[in-house]
Design an enzyme around this catalytic site. Structure first.
Site, PDB file in Angstrom:
ATOM      1  N   GLU A 264       0.334  -8.565   8.284  1.00 15.69           N
ATOM      2  CA  GLU A 264      -1.013  -8.940   7.845  1.00 15.69           C
ATOM      3  C   GLU A 264      -2.084  -8.309   8.751  1.00 15.69           C
ATOM      4  O   GLU A 264      -3.108  -7.820   8.276  1.00 15.69           O
ATOM      5  CB  GLU A 264      -1.129 -10.475   7.831  1.00 15.69           C
ATOM      6  CG  GLU A 264      -2.486 -11.048   7.493  1.00 15.69           C
ATOM      7  CD  GLU A 264      -3.038 -10.619   6.126  1.00 15.69           C
ATOM      8  OE1 GLU A 264      -2.315 -10.012   5.337  1.00 15.69           O
ATOM      9  OE2 GLU A 264      -4.230 -10.875   5.892  1.00 15.69           O
TER      10      GLU A 264
ATOM     11  N   CYS B 100     -13.272  -4.261 -12.286  1.00 17.61           N
ATOM     12  CA  CYS B 100     -14.389  -4.232 -13.222  1.00 17.61           C
ATOM     13  C   CYS B 100     -14.978  -5.631 -13.410  1.00 17.61           C
ATOM     14  O   CYS B 100     -14.280  -6.635 -13.260  1.00 17.61           O
ATOM     15  CB  CYS B 100     -13.910  -3.742 -14.573  1.00 17.61           C
ATOM     16  SG  CYS B 100     -13.236  -2.088 -14.509  1.00 17.61           S
TER      17      CYS B 100
ATOM     18  N   GLU C 179      -7.260  -1.774   5.795  1.00 14.06           N
ATOM     19  CA  GLU C 179      -8.077  -1.853   4.586  1.00 14.06           C
ATOM     20  C   GLU C 179      -9.578  -1.845   4.866  1.00 14.06           C
ATOM     21  O   GLU C 179     -10.346  -1.362   4.057  1.00 14.06           O
ATOM     22  CB  GLU C 179      -7.692  -3.038   3.701  1.00 14.06           C
ATOM     23  CG  GLU C 179      -8.017  -4.394   4.249  1.00 14.06           C
ATOM     24  CD  GLU C 179      -7.583  -5.527   3.331  1.00 14.06           C
ATOM     25  OE1 GLU C 179      -7.693  -5.375   2.115  1.00 14.06           O
ATOM     26  OE2 GLU C 179      -7.146  -6.575   3.847  1.00 14.06           O
TER      27      GLU C 179
ATOM     28  N   LYS D 153     -11.576  -6.940  -5.251  1.00 10.94           N
ATOM     29  CA  LYS D 153     -11.221  -8.294  -4.830  1.00 10.94           C
ATOM     30  C   LYS D 153     -10.062  -8.857  -5.628  1.00 10.94           C
ATOM     31  O   LYS D 153      -9.193  -9.521  -5.093  1.00 10.94           O
ATOM     32  CB  LYS D 153     -12.459  -9.205  -4.939  1.00 10.94           C
ATOM     33  CG  LYS D 153     -12.233 -10.616  -4.428  1.00 10.94           C
ATOM     34  CD  LYS D 153     -11.925 -10.631  -2.934  1.00 10.94           C
ATOM     35  CE  LYS D 153     -11.444 -11.971  -2.443  1.00 10.94           C
ATOM     36  NZ  LYS D 153     -10.698 -11.855  -1.167  1.00 10.94           N
TER      37      LYS D 153
ATOM     38  N   ASN E 241     -12.877  -4.797 -19.461  1.00  9.64           N
ATOM     39  CA  ASN E 241     -12.090  -4.981 -18.237  1.00  9.64           C
ATOM     40  C   ASN E 241     -10.618  -4.880 -18.602  1.00  9.64           C
ATOM     41  O   ASN E 241     -10.226  -5.296 -19.693  1.00  9.64           O
ATOM     42  CB  ASN E 241     -12.315  -6.377 -17.639  1.00  9.64           C
ATOM     43  CG  ASN E 241     -13.636  -6.490 -16.918  1.00  9.64           C
ATOM     44  OD1 ASN E 241     -14.402  -5.536 -16.855  1.00  9.64           O
ATOM     45  ND2 ASN E 241     -13.905  -7.668 -16.383  1.00  9.64           N
ATOM     46  N   GLY E 242      -9.793  -4.414 -17.663  1.00 12.48           N
ATOM     47  CA  GLY E 242      -8.351  -4.335 -17.926  1.00 12.48           C
ATOM     48  C   GLY E 242      -7.973  -2.950 -18.404  1.00 12.48           C
ATOM     49  O   GLY E 242      -8.740  -1.994 -18.284  1.00 12.48           O
TER      50      GLY E 242
ATOM     51  N   TRP F 159     -14.484  -0.197 -11.990  1.00 11.42           N
ATOM     52  CA  TRP F 159     -13.584   0.229 -10.909  1.00 11.42           C
ATOM     53  C   TRP F 159     -12.606   1.190 -11.577  1.00 11.42           C
ATOM     54  O   TRP F 159     -11.809   0.781 -12.419  1.00 11.42           O
ATOM     55  CB  TRP F 159     -12.869  -1.002 -10.331  1.00 11.42           C
ATOM     56  CG  TRP F 159     -12.043  -0.724  -9.130  1.00 11.42           C
ATOM     57  CD1 TRP F 159     -12.477  -0.610  -7.833  1.00 11.42           C
ATOM     58  CD2 TRP F 159     -10.619  -0.549  -9.087  1.00 11.42           C
ATOM     59  NE1 TRP F 159     -11.418  -0.376  -7.002  1.00 11.42           N
ATOM     60  CE2 TRP F 159     -10.277  -0.332  -7.742  1.00 11.42           C
ATOM     61  CE3 TRP F 159      -9.612  -0.555 -10.046  1.00 11.42           C
ATOM     62  CZ2 TRP F 159      -8.958  -0.115  -7.329  1.00 11.42           C
ATOM     63  CZ3 TRP F 159      -8.314  -0.341  -9.649  1.00 11.42           C
ATOM     64  CH2 TRP F 159      -7.990  -0.127  -8.301  1.00 11.42           C
TER      65      TRP F 159
ATOM     66  N   HIS G 107      14.419   0.989  16.092  1.00 17.02           N
ATOM     67  CA  HIS G 107      15.232   1.715  15.119  1.00 17.02           C
ATOM     68  C   HIS G 107      14.429   2.801  14.417  1.00 17.02           C
ATOM     69  O   HIS G 107      14.712   3.139  13.275  1.00 17.02           O
ATOM     70  CB  HIS G 107      15.826   0.734  14.095  1.00 17.02           C
ATOM     71  CG  HIS G 107      16.748  -0.267  14.726  1.00 17.02           C
ATOM     72  ND1 HIS G 107      17.990   0.077  15.201  1.00 17.02           N
ATOM     73  CD2 HIS G 107      16.583  -1.580  15.001  1.00 17.02           C
ATOM     74  CE1 HIS G 107      18.564  -1.001  15.730  1.00 17.02           C
ATOM     75  NE2 HIS G 107      17.722  -2.024  15.626  1.00 17.02           N
TER      76      HIS G 107
HETATM   77  C1  F6R Z   1      -5.895  -8.008   1.328  1.00 18.96           C
HETATM   78  C2  F6R Z   1      -6.005  -8.635   0.034  1.00 18.96           C
HETATM   79  C3  F6R Z   1      -5.038  -8.239  -1.019  1.00 18.96           C
HETATM   80  C4  F6R Z   1      -4.687  -9.454  -1.897  1.00 18.96           C
HETATM   81  C5  F6R Z   1      -3.780  -9.025  -3.053  1.00 18.96           C
HETATM   82  C6  F6R Z   1      -3.348 -10.202  -3.891  1.00 18.96           C
HETATM   83  O1  F6R Z   1      -6.860  -8.476   2.215  1.00 18.96           O
HETATM   84  O2  F6R Z   1      -6.878  -9.430  -0.201  1.00 18.96           O
HETATM   85  O3  F6R Z   1      -3.902  -7.672  -0.479  1.00 18.96           O
HETATM   86  O4  F6R Z   1      -4.054 -10.411  -1.098  1.00 18.96           O
HETATM   87  O5  F6R Z   1      -4.455  -8.114  -3.860  1.00 18.96           O
HETATM   88  O6  F6R Z   1      -4.447 -10.897  -4.367  1.00 18.96           O
HETATM   89  P1  F6R Z   1      -4.362 -12.396  -4.882  1.00 18.96           P
HETATM   90  O7  F6R Z   1      -4.040 -13.255  -3.725  1.00 18.96           O
HETATM   91  O8  F6R Z   1      -5.704 -12.657  -5.464  1.00 18.96           O
HETATM   92  O9  F6R Z   1      -3.265 -12.413  -5.911  1.00 18.96           O
END
Ligand code: F6R
Length: 610
Positions: free
Chosen positions: A483, A2, A490, A605, A100-101, A74, A506
């Site tokens: 990764e 949000c 994603e 994000k 937010n939250g 969100w 395994h």
């Molecule tokens: C994947 C991605 C997420 C963040 C995760 C932690 O591309 O960006 O997996 O890495 O949500 O976020 P931060 O680093 O902001 O704590």
């Protein structure tokens, strides 16, 4: 996640709010709305979907005013819909709230309000706030007292903004654990949950701390704590430049950010390595002595940051010889971990706002442990709540899929481990020279990979219809396999899993068919022959091999369907190079499948809710 914006000033509030909301789009959202205080009423406009849908509604039904709030939602409580979108109001539409939250005790509060006859329109936790305020005002309290009373009643990590019909010039705001900042302009004030929404309009900003609230009009700003004591806000010049949040000609932020890695590495190495070729962490000077006595590190992080932490474990154990555990922050907080006084927590977070990682910082503090955080946002809550923080200097990351922040974290974990090893006299001058010389070659090596991005772009069309992908790596590159898989799933929505090469037989090897591409990171290293065995086993089962190898390789290359060569470097630095072709692969596959890599579905994000 949000996003909140707010405004009081002489400009047309509708456009200020829409521009602010558009700057928050990158955070991920599913609906948006605004509340504008007209002379004698509050007008709400909200819509499901993108901000464009809200703009279309505003074209149809314009609003006028000089004070207002905006929100991108969100979904957490209740599906994405116009009804669940913020702002939410009381029944008479005299109070409007954005939030937010999460309010953890909202069910109890909702039951209480419903038993008093309040009717709810939405499934959100937010809607209890205007009703609670209504109830407090009905009991005869003044607005300030009503607000202070509800701040103490809503439990969780939250930030809110409120407008009242009876105070048409004022925007009220408060936060307890979720970010909020105020921007100062000329005869105007702004509110936002993220700096990017303010940079176009204000030079000076003030970050709110937990348990602070206040209000602003176009001329006046006041800040208090939850007990009502006045606080002097500290407005500082904001340094973020517009180019940093612009795509500067790239089709997506993600591609721009992948390409930025060269300049970030140059900048970081210039900042962290001094003329005497020693590594510097000026921000850790006060912690130097404590650091040499640390007996165990516990790295706390989530998602991509967790993967960098997994590489950090290798570095800290290999170079500084300190036992290190890497732990998902979402698990650490609930399992009452065994820790001693000489354990130190390293919390890694790009945003510095991830709810789980923040909670693990609180858990560590409750156990009297020292916390260093490694963040990309030095004004973030995690940075502020740690004993010390390291700035990973990657610049604002806007693409939801983390790329440049990841490699900057890995580089900093490496430099930090070497720094600590030097503090403990564990690395000789000759070894140091050799390490520094090699690390300084990384920007050019990254650049040379990026110059060959088109090789990977060409592969992408072959994977448009793939359903599953497997990624394999060992030791330093095991986290890169995880990764690579995370990045691909994603943003392209192809199912992908990463495994340590040794674990593959395994169980996961059962997945291999001629339809499953397997990405094998087989750089030059001690365990190269083991990766060759993996490749042979996959080949024997008709798997399709995509290999990432060191330039000059012949064995892995000869068995691969697709092969990308990375420049030669030490095995311990190889993850920084091997991840780049995987970032490019996921980006180009996403684009080839007509997905939007910058705003993948369901993702945000900064994950500021648990
Ligand atoms: C994947 C991605 C997420 C963040 C995760 C932690 O591309 O960006 O997996 O890495 O949500 O976020 P931060 O680093 O902001 O704590």
């Amino acid at each position: 996640m949000c996003g909140i914006v707010g405004y009081a000033g002489n400009k047309n509030v509708e456009s200020v709010l829409i521009v602010g909301l558009a700057c928050l789009e990158y955070r991920g959202y599913d609906s948006a709305g605004i509340a504008v205080v007209d002379e004698d009423e509050i007008i709400i406009r909200k819509e499901k979907g993108k901000i464009k849908a809200l703009e279309a509604l505003l074209k149809e039904k314009p609003v006028k005013g000089k004070v207002g709030l905006g929100h991108t939602r969100w979904a957490t409580h209740g599906e994405p819909s116009r009804i669940n979108a913020h702002p939410h109001t009381n029944e008479k539409n005299t109070i409007a709230v954005v939030h937010n939250g999460i309010i953890e005790n909202y069910i109890d509060l909702k039951n209480e309000l419903q038993s008093k006859g309040y009717r709810f329109q939405s499934s959100t936790d937010t809607e209890i706030i205007p009703h609670l305020l209504n109830d407090e005002l009905k009991s005869g309290k003044k607005i300030d007292d009503a607000l202070m009373s509800i701040y103490k009643r809503i439990i969780g990590k939250w930030a809110i903004a409120v407008v009242f019909e009876s105070e048409p010039d004022k925007v009220f705001f408060a936060q307890d654990g979720a970010p909020l900042l105020i921007g100062k302009g000329k005869n105007e004030y702004f509110l936002a949950s993220d700096l990017s929404a303010l940079i176009r309009n204000c030079d000076e900003v003030a970050y709110l701390s937990s348990k602070q609230w206040g209000f602003f009009t176009k001329e006046q700003f006041q800040l208090f704590n939850f007990e009502g004591v006045k606080i002097e806000a500290e407005f500082k010049k904001q340094e973020l430049k517009w180019e940093e949040v612009d795509k500067i000609g790239f089709p997506h932020y993600m591609l721009k950010e992948i390409h930025e890695q060269t300049s970030i590495f140059r900048r970081v190495l210039e900042k962290r390595i001094n003329d005497k070729n020693e590594i510097e962490f000026t921000e850790l000077i006060a912690s130097k002595e404590f650091l040499t006595k640390v007996n165990r590190f516990v790295i706390q992080a989530a998602g991509t940051s967790l993967h960098s932490g997994m590489i950090g474990k290798h570095y800290l154990e290999q170079f500084a010889k300190v036992q290190t555990d890497t732990d998902m922050s979402s698990e650490f907080r609930y399992r009452n971990p065994v820790v001693e006084g000489d354990t130190m927590i390293i919390a890694i977070s790009q945003s510095g706002e991830t709810a789980d990682t923040l909670a693990s910082v609180h858990e560590a503090k409750a156990k009297f442990l020292k916390v260093i955080s490694m963040v990309n946002n030095v004004n973030s809550t995690i940075a502020r709540e740690s004993d010390a923080f390291i700035d990973t200097c990657a610049g604002v990351e806007i693409g939801v899929a983390s790329t440049k922040a990841f490699t900057a974290q890995v580089l900093h974990l490496f430099l930090f481990s070497i720094y600590l090893a030097r503090l403990k006299w564990m690395i000789t001058d000759e070894q140091m020279k050799e390490i520094v010389d090699e690390v300084k070659t990384l920007p050019t090596k990254i650049e040379s990979i990026l110059q060959r991005a088109s090789e990977i772009e060409k592969w992408a069309k072959d994977f448009v219809s793939s359903k599953d992908f497997v990624f394999l790596g060992r030791t330093y590159n095991h986290p890169i396999a995880l990764e690579g898989a995370l990045k691909l799933k994603e943003i392209s929505y192809i199912h992908a899993s990463g495994y340590a090469g040794g674990e593959f037989k395994h169980g996961p090897i059962a997945l291999i068919t001629s339809d499953v591409p397997v990405v094998c990171i087989a750089n030059k290293s001690e365990i190269y022959p083991k990766m060759i065995s993996n490749i042979q086993e996959i080949k024997a089962r008709n798997g399709k091999i995509i290999s990432i190898v060191t330039e000059g390789d012949t064995s892995a290359k000869s068995m691969s369907d697709y092969c990308f060569e990375i420049p030669d470097t030490h095995d311990f630095l190889s993850p920084i190079l091997s991840v780049i072709p995987l970032q490019l692969l996921s980006y180009y596959v996403s684009v080839a499948r007509s997905c939007n890599p910058d705003q993948p579905r369901n993702l945000a994000k900064a994950v500021t809710v648990e």
